[in-house]
Design an enzyme around this catalytic site. Structure first.
Site, PDB file in Angstrom:
ATOM      1  N   HIS A   1       0.839  -1.205   0.000  1.00 21.32           N
ATOM      2  CA  HIS A   1       0.000   0.000   0.000  1.00 21.32           C
ATOM      3  C   HIS A   1       0.872   1.252   0.000  1.00 21.32           C
ATOM      4  CE1 HIS A   1      -3.184  -2.495   2.329  1.00 21.32           C
ATOM      5  NE2 HIS A   1      -3.639  -2.336   1.096  1.00 21.32           N
TER       6      HIS A   1
ATOM      7  N   LYS B   1     -15.891  -7.496   4.500  1.00 16.47           N
ATOM      8  CA  LYS B   1     -14.819  -7.910   5.397  1.00 16.47           C
ATOM      9  C   LYS B   1     -15.309  -7.829   6.834  1.00 16.47           C
ATOM     10  CE  LYS B   1     -11.007  -6.600   2.373  1.00 16.47           C
ATOM     11  NZ  LYS B   1      -9.765  -5.843   2.235  1.00 16.47           N
TER      12      LYS B   1
ATOM     13  N   ARG C   1      -2.135  -6.136  -8.061  1.00 16.05           N
ATOM     14  CA  ARG C   1      -1.129  -7.175  -7.843  1.00 16.05           C
ATOM     15  C   ARG C   1      -1.157  -8.221  -8.945  1.00 16.05           C
ATOM     16  NH1 ARG C   1      -3.280  -8.325  -1.904  1.00 16.05           N
ATOM     17  NH2 ARG C   1      -5.119  -8.109  -3.196  1.00 16.05           N
TER      18      ARG C   1
ATOM     19  N   SER D   1      -3.032  -7.396   3.399  1.00 16.35           N
ATOM     20  CA  SER D   1      -3.288  -7.194   4.827  1.00 16.35           C
ATOM     21  C   SER D   1      -3.743  -8.494   5.473  1.00 16.35           C
ATOM     22  CB  SER D   1      -4.353  -6.115   5.027  1.00 16.35           C
ATOM     23  OG  SER D   1      -3.908  -4.878   4.540  1.00 16.35           O
TER      24      SER D   1
END
Length: 159
Positions: free
Chosen positions: A16, A40, A90, A127
């Site tokens: 990040h 989440k 990514r 994360s």
């Protein structure tokens, strides 16, 4: 032009931070926007803790600020005169996930999304993965900013 780097940042990773740093070099002002992701869980860190960790991790970037928002992202960009969203990719899976959102955001408000390819050394970092490793005592240094490594260790020793 002003830009937003949105995300849940639970916690901010070096991947990040790399995207934020590169965005800060391209835009006059970058807001790291901590958003609530309904897909989440509640998270390891509160929104306020995440914002503090991001501020401390980006203190060296004079044109970066941190904020939070809980509704439509385009409402934030419209309210603050922001013309660009910056997202890190990514892999092609990230692109497949981000493309429809970018198209919807453009349709709703005209905001453009800029995709930055993640540095290959952070291509596997997330994360979620960092939290999983840290939860079981693994070493996450080199994956998270040092201030975040310390905060994650502290969280897991408290549990």
């Amino acid at each position: 032009m002003k830009a937003v780097c949105p995300g849940s940042f639970d916690p901010i990773t070096l991947g990040h931070l790399d995207i934020i740093t590169r965005a800060a070099a391209q835009f006059e002002e970058v807001t790291v926007l901590v958003t609530a992701n309904p897909n989440k869980n509640s998270g390891l860190f509160t929104v306020e803790e995440r914002m503090d960790l991001i501020r401390r991790s980006t203190a060296h970037l004079s044109n970066v600020k941190v904020d939070t928002w809980a509704t439509l992202l385009v409402d934030y960009t419209t309210a603050h005169g922001i013309g660009a969203l910056v997202k890190g990719l990514r892999s092609s899976l990230d692109y497949e996930y981000e493309l429809p959102m970018a198209q919807m955001n453009r349709r709703l408000s005209g905001v453009d999304t800029f995709f930055l390819l993640t540095d290959e050394k952070y291509g596997y970092v997330s994360s979620t993965l960092c939290k999983e490793v840290a939860r079981y005592g693994g070493d996450v240094s080199g994956l998270l900013p040092e201030v975040v490594v310390d905060a994650v260790k502290q969280k897991y020793t408290q549990q």
